[in-house]
Design a protein around this motif. Structure first.
Motif, PDB file in Angstrom:
ATOM      1  N   TRP A   1      37.080  46.128  48.945  1.00  9.03           N
ATOM      2  CA  TRP A   1      38.066  46.403  47.894  1.00  9.03           C
ATOM      3  C   TRP A   1      38.114  45.223  46.917  1.00  9.03           C
ATOM      4  O   TRP A   1      38.621  44.159  47.240  1.00  9.03           O
ATOM      5  N   ALA A   2      37.566  45.452  45.729  1.00  9.39           N
ATOM      6  CA  ALA A   2      37.584  44.396  44.697  1.00  9.39           C
ATOM      7  C   ALA A   2      38.218  44.975  43.440  1.00  9.39           C
ATOM      8  O   ALA A   2      37.747  44.758  42.328  1.00  9.39           O
ATOM      9  N   ALA A   3      39.301  45.725  43.646  1.00  5.84           N
ATOM     10  CA  ALA A   3      39.800  46.557  42.544  1.00  5.84           C
ATOM     11  C   ALA A   3      41.082  46.070  41.871  1.00  5.84           C
ATOM     12  O   ALA A   3      41.362  46.465  40.755  1.00  5.84           O
ATOM     13  N   GLY A   4      41.851  45.249  42.525  1.00  3.80           N
ATOM     14  CA  GLY A   4      43.096  44.876  41.852  1.00  3.80           C
ATOM     15  C   GLY A   4      43.702  43.617  42.428  1.00  3.80           C
ATOM     16  O   GLY A   4      43.419  43.248  43.572  1.00  3.80           O
ATOM     17  N   ILE A   5      44.515  42.964  41.623  1.00  6.26           N
ATOM     18  CA  ILE A   5      45.194  41.775  42.153  1.00  6.26           C
ATOM     19  C   ILE A   5      46.683  41.790  41.803  1.00  6.26           C
ATOM     20  O   ILE A   5      47.100  42.431  40.848  1.00  6.26           O
ATOM     21  N   LYS A   6      47.446  41.072  42.609  1.00  4.82           N
ATOM     22  CA  LYS A   6      48.874  40.886  42.325  1.00  4.82           C
ATOM     23  C   LYS A   6      49.228  39.428  42.652  1.00  4.82           C
ATOM     24  O   LYS A   6      48.540  38.781  43.463  1.00  4.82           O
ATOM     25  N   GLY A   7      50.285  38.955  42.053  1.00  4.21           N
ATOM     26  CA  GLY A   7      50.662  37.562  42.265  1.00  4.21           C
ATOM     27  C   GLY A   7      51.058  37.293  43.713  1.00  4.21           C
ATOM     28  O   GLY A   7      51.601  38.160  44.394  1.00  4.21           O
ATOM     29  N   ASN A   8      50.756  36.081  44.199  1.00  2.38           N
ATOM     30  CA  ASN A   8      51.236  35.650  45.519  1.00  2.38           C
ATOM     31  C   ASN A   8      52.728  35.383  45.390  1.00  2.38           C
ATOM     32  O   ASN A   8      53.145  34.463  44.686  1.00  2.38           O
TER      33      ASN A   8
ATOM     34  N   TRP B   1      47.913  39.889  24.039  1.00  2.00           N
ATOM     35  CA  TRP B   1      47.660  39.992  25.484  1.00  2.00           C
ATOM     36  C   TRP B   1      48.882  40.642  26.149  1.00  2.00           C
ATOM     37  O   TRP B   1      49.682  39.958  26.793  1.00  2.00           O
ATOM     38  N   PRO B   2      49.056  41.959  26.009  1.00  2.38           N
ATOM     39  CA  PRO B   2      50.269  42.610  26.513  1.00  2.38           C
ATOM     40  C   PRO B   2      50.444  42.530  28.032  1.00  2.38           C
ATOM     41  O   PRO B   2      51.569  42.644  28.526  1.00  2.38           O
ATOM     42  N   ALA B   3      49.354  42.287  28.756  1.00  3.19           N
ATOM     43  CA  ALA B   3      49.492  42.131  30.211  1.00  3.19           C
ATOM     44  C   ALA B   3      49.361  40.667  30.618  1.00  3.19           C
ATOM     45  O   ALA B   3      49.220  40.346  31.793  1.00  3.19           O
ATOM     46  N   GLY B   4      49.409  39.774  29.628  1.00  2.00           N
ATOM     47  CA  GLY B   4      49.187  38.358  29.922  1.00  2.00           C
ATOM     48  C   GLY B   4      47.701  38.045  29.823  1.00  2.00           C
ATOM     49  O   GLY B   4      46.878  38.950  29.662  1.00  2.00           O
ATOM     50  N   TYR B   5      47.370  36.768  29.908  1.00  2.00           N
ATOM     51  CA  TYR B   5      45.958  36.364  29.821  1.00  2.00           C
ATOM     52  C   TYR B   5      45.192  36.870  31.049  1.00  2.00           C
ATOM     53  O   TYR B   5      45.793  37.117  32.097  1.00  2.00           O
ATOM     54  N   PRO B   6      43.865  36.974  30.928  1.00  2.00           N
ATOM     55  CA  PRO B   6      43.098  37.436  32.088  1.00  2.00           C
ATOM     56  C   PRO B   6      43.143  36.437  33.246  1.00  2.00           C
ATOM     57  O   PRO B   6      43.330  35.234  33.015  1.00  2.00           O
TER      58      PRO B   6
ATOM     59  N   THR C   1      56.438  40.800  36.734  1.00  2.00           N
ATOM     60  CA  THR C   1      55.889  42.082  36.276  1.00  2.00           C
ATOM     61  C   THR C   1      55.718  42.994  37.494  1.00  2.00           C
ATOM     62  O   THR C   1      55.941  42.571  38.624  1.00  2.00           O
ATOM     63  N   LYS C   2      55.233  44.210  37.224  1.00  2.10           N
ATOM     64  CA  LYS C   2      54.968  45.155  38.322  1.00  2.10           C
ATOM     65  C   LYS C   2      53.941  44.590  39.292  1.00  2.10           C
ATOM     66  O   LYS C   2      53.947  44.896  40.473  1.00  2.10           O
ATOM     67  N   SER C   3      53.036  43.765  38.768  1.00  2.00           N
ATOM     68  CA  SER C   3      51.984  43.174  39.613  1.00  2.00           C
ATOM     69  C   SER C   3      52.420  41.849  40.228  1.00  2.00           C
ATOM     70  O   SER C   3      51.577  41.049  40.638  1.00  2.00           O
ATOM     71  N   LYS C   4      53.725  41.626  40.255  1.00  2.47           N
ATOM     72  CA  LYS C   4      54.296  40.414  40.876  1.00  2.47           C
ATOM     73  C   LYS C   4      53.861  39.129  40.194  1.00  2.47           C
ATOM     74  O   LYS C   4      53.802  38.058  40.818  1.00  2.47           O
ATOM     75  N   LEU C   5      53.514  39.228  38.920  1.00  6.49           N
ATOM     76  CA  LEU C   5      53.182  38.016  38.173  1.00  6.49           C
ATOM     77  C   LEU C   5      54.464  37.484  37.543  1.00  6.49           C
ATOM     78  O   LEU C   5      55.298  38.268  37.070  1.00  6.49           O
TER      79      LEU C   5
ATOM     80  N   ASP D   1      46.653  32.285  37.847  1.00  5.54           N
ATOM     81  CA  ASP D   1      46.659  33.722  38.158  1.00  5.54           C
ATOM     82  C   ASP D   1      48.052  34.299  38.381  1.00  5.54           C
ATOM     83  O   ASP D   1      48.276  35.489  38.207  1.00  5.54           O
ATOM     84  N   VAL D   2      48.998  33.472  38.816  1.00  6.73           N
ATOM     85  CA  VAL D   2      50.331  33.993  39.164  1.00  6.73           C
ATOM     86  C   VAL D   2      51.216  34.178  37.924  1.00  6.73           C
ATOM     87  O   VAL D   2      52.290  34.779  38.003  1.00  6.73           O
ATOM     88  N   ALA D   3      50.759  33.682  36.776  1.00  4.88           N
ATOM     89  CA  ALA D   3      51.601  33.702  35.571  1.00  4.88           C
ATOM     90  C   ALA D   3      51.215  34.842  34.622  1.00  4.88           C
ATOM     91  O   ALA D   3      50.054  35.226  34.545  1.00  4.88           O
ATOM     92  N   ALA D   4      52.206  35.374  33.922  1.00  6.38           N
ATOM     93  CA  ALA D   4      51.941  36.368  32.873  1.00  6.38           C
ATOM     94  C   ALA D   4      52.580  35.872  31.584  1.00  6.38           C
ATOM     95  O   ALA D   4      53.800  35.890  31.435  1.00  6.38           O
ATOM     96  N   MET D   5      51.737  35.376  30.664  1.00  7.89           N
ATOM     97  CA  MET D   5      52.231  34.938  29.351  1.00  7.89           C
ATOM     98  C   MET D   5      51.957  36.095  28.385  1.00  7.89           C
ATOM     99  O   MET D   5      50.859  36.245  27.864  1.00  7.89           O
ATOM    100  N   ILE D   6      52.961  36.922  28.230  1.00  6.29           N
ATOM    101  CA  ILE D   6      52.771  38.184  27.507  1.00  6.29           C
ATOM    102  C   ILE D   6      52.908  37.964  25.990  1.00  6.29           C
ATOM    103  O   ILE D   6      53.815  37.277  25.532  1.00  6.29           O
TER     104      ILE D   6
END
Ligand SMILES: Cc1cc2nc3c(=O)[nH]c(=O)nc-3n(C[C@H](O)[C@H](O)[C@H](O)COP(=O)(O)OP(=O)(O)OC[C@H]3O[C@@H](n4cnc5c(N)ncnc54)[C@H](O)[C@@H]3O)c2cc1C
Length: 433
Positions: free
Chosen positions: A267-274, A318-323, A285-289, A309-314
């Motif tokens: 499974w290399a399909a998705g990530i969420k924040g620790n 970059w509506p979902a934050g930086y990659p 966010t929904k992805s725990k960022l 990776d844990v941050a979302a600077m929207i």
């Protein structure tokens, strides 16, 4: 627990606590060298991991130690940093305290750089039975399971079982999925027939499943097309516009398509924040960022920052934050460290702007795709560029040399030498009865 359990010396300097020694935390700690802060770096592992090369551990190209670096050794020349190996479990913003498995610690500035983990998008069975690749240990487990399934296939007389054991399905057509399936296809061609002469290796199938309509969604269209072409040439079966909905360890259920039978689902399909406890829901966010402003401050807090990776600077761009890539982590750390130092000197902080150098992915020997800001190229030159950039980013001269030797050796011999399965004590071999 008492703060004293962490044995951090009292100081009249302001204390910066950094959680995580990945690309972001490591760069942050280095940039605060000889600053006026007391810097405490906490990680649950005593090593920094070079994630971009996990797929080479999973395909026996590199050893874990080639891409894992002891944190204490990295900081030999930086005596003013205090390192503690412990898991952070909670934050109390009111009392400015970090709760760890070995004690609590007060902070003046807190930098959250604990990275991300695998997201299964709520597919509980997929989480239970598939294999992620977000740590060097998980990469080793991927290798173990592929090799063990081939051993099992060798002694299995039921053709259906053999098919299940020799089919490797990778979900996620980003750089990880592309690089992993390319490397496995090369093993199928050059390595497995020599290792398993009694097995009909033409039966081994490598299937790459992607939910969207193209591979390498973050790269240019030209690179996506080229990567797909390279993979097909290597014999990888590509299923685009395909959504995995369930997996029971044997049958992969797909939305509106026939199921696939396979014992290996990577499974290399998705990530969420620790996640670390202590923040209200609206901060992530929904992805725990963790949602941050342009100065990396977590929404609603003045002295708590998140980078990497844990941050979302929207933003609009970059509506979902930086990659979630290493350069974002490193550049964010540099910006935040210099802002903290500047603030202390009474100077203004600078908002963060990511400079995107571009993307790259390798598909196999002599095959890679590179999209730089002003130039895009594919093939052999891209492959050399990929190797050069990755080698440059590896810590330590010894590791660079070891990796280079491994790569040259594999290139000349069409072989990797590390097909060992180090099994945990409680590993159970599959039984017939
Ligand atoms: C397989 C794979 C391939 C990749 N390939 C590329 C690539 O080719 N190019 C690229 O730019 N990027 C790539 N990436 C992404 C890149 O590795 C990440 O963007 C980068 O590692 C993010 O850095 P970070 O510091 O935010 O987090 P991480 O590097 O994940 O570091 C987080 C650190 O925090 C520690 N930690 C976590 N939770 C806790 C806790 N509760 N307490 C204490 N410590 C904790 C972890 O042990 C870890 O050391 C890849 C990622 C993966 C998984």
């Amino acid at each position: 627990m008492q703060e004293s359990m962490l044995n951090i010396p009292d100081t009249n300097r302001e204390r910066v606590v950094i959680i995580g020694c990945g690309f972001a935390g490591l760069e942050m700690a280095k940039r605060l060298k000889k600053s006026n802060f007391q810097v405490v770096l906490i990680d649950k592992n005593n090593y920094h991991q070079f994630q971009p090369l996990f797929y080479q551990v999973a395909t026996a190209g590199l050893e874990p130690r080639d891409i894992s670096f002891p944190i204490r050794k990295i900081f030999h020349e930086q005596k003013d940093i205090i390192i503690r190996i412990s898991e952070v479990i909670g934050i109390n913003a009111e009392s400015k305290t970090v709760e760890t498995t070995i004690g609590n610690l007060k902070y003046d500035h807190l930098v959250l750089a604990q990275g991300a983990t695998t997201s299964y998008f709520g597919l509980n069975n997929v989480e239970k039975f598939s294999q992620p690749m977000k740590s060097v240990i998980e990469a080793l487990e991927v290798l173990n399971s592929i090799l063990h399934n081939l051993e099992d296939a060798l002694v299995n007389t039921d053709p259906e079982n053999v098919d299940e054991l020799t089919k490797i399905v990778i979900v996620g057509g980003g750089p990880t999925g592309v690089e992993l399936s390319g490397a496995l296809a090369e093993m199928k061609r050059y390595v497995f027939p020599k290792d398993y002469p009694e097995l009909d290796c033409s039966r081994i199938r490598i299937i790459l499943v992607e939910a969207s309509s193209r591979l390498l969604g973050g790269s240019s269209e030209k690179s996506s097309i080229k990567a797909e072409k390279f993979l097909k040439k290597l014999g990888v079966e590509i299923m685009k516009d395909t959504l995995v909905v369930d997996y029971d360890g044997s049958t992969i259920k797909l939305k509106d398509k026939d199921s696939i039978k396979s014992k290996t689902l990577i499974w290399a399909a998705g990530i969420k924040g620790n996640e670390i406890q202590g923040f209200p829901k609206e901060v992530s966010t929904k992805s725990k960022l963790l949602i941050v402003d342009q100065f990396h401050r977590v929404k609603g807090y003045n002295n708590i920052y998140a980078i990497g990776d844990v941050a979302a600077m929207i933003s609009d761009k970059w509506p979902a934050g930086y990659p979630q890539v290493a350069q974002v982590a490193i550049q964010s750390a540099r910006n935040l460290a210099s802002n903290l130092i500047n603030e202390k000197k009474g100077r203004n902080s600078k908002p963060f702007h990511y400079f995107d150098w571009g993307t790259m992915a390798t598909v196999g020997r002599n095959k890679a795709v590179v999209d730089l800001k002003y130039i895009k190229f594919q093939g052999v030159i891209a492959w050399f560029a990929w190797m050069f950039i990755h080698l440059r980013s590896i810590f330590g001269v010894k590791n660079k040399i070891l990796i280079l030797i491994n790569w040259i050796w594999s290139y000349i011999t069409y072989d990797q030498s590390l097909r060992l399965t180090f099994l945990p004590k409680n590993f159970r071999f599959s039984r017939k009865d």
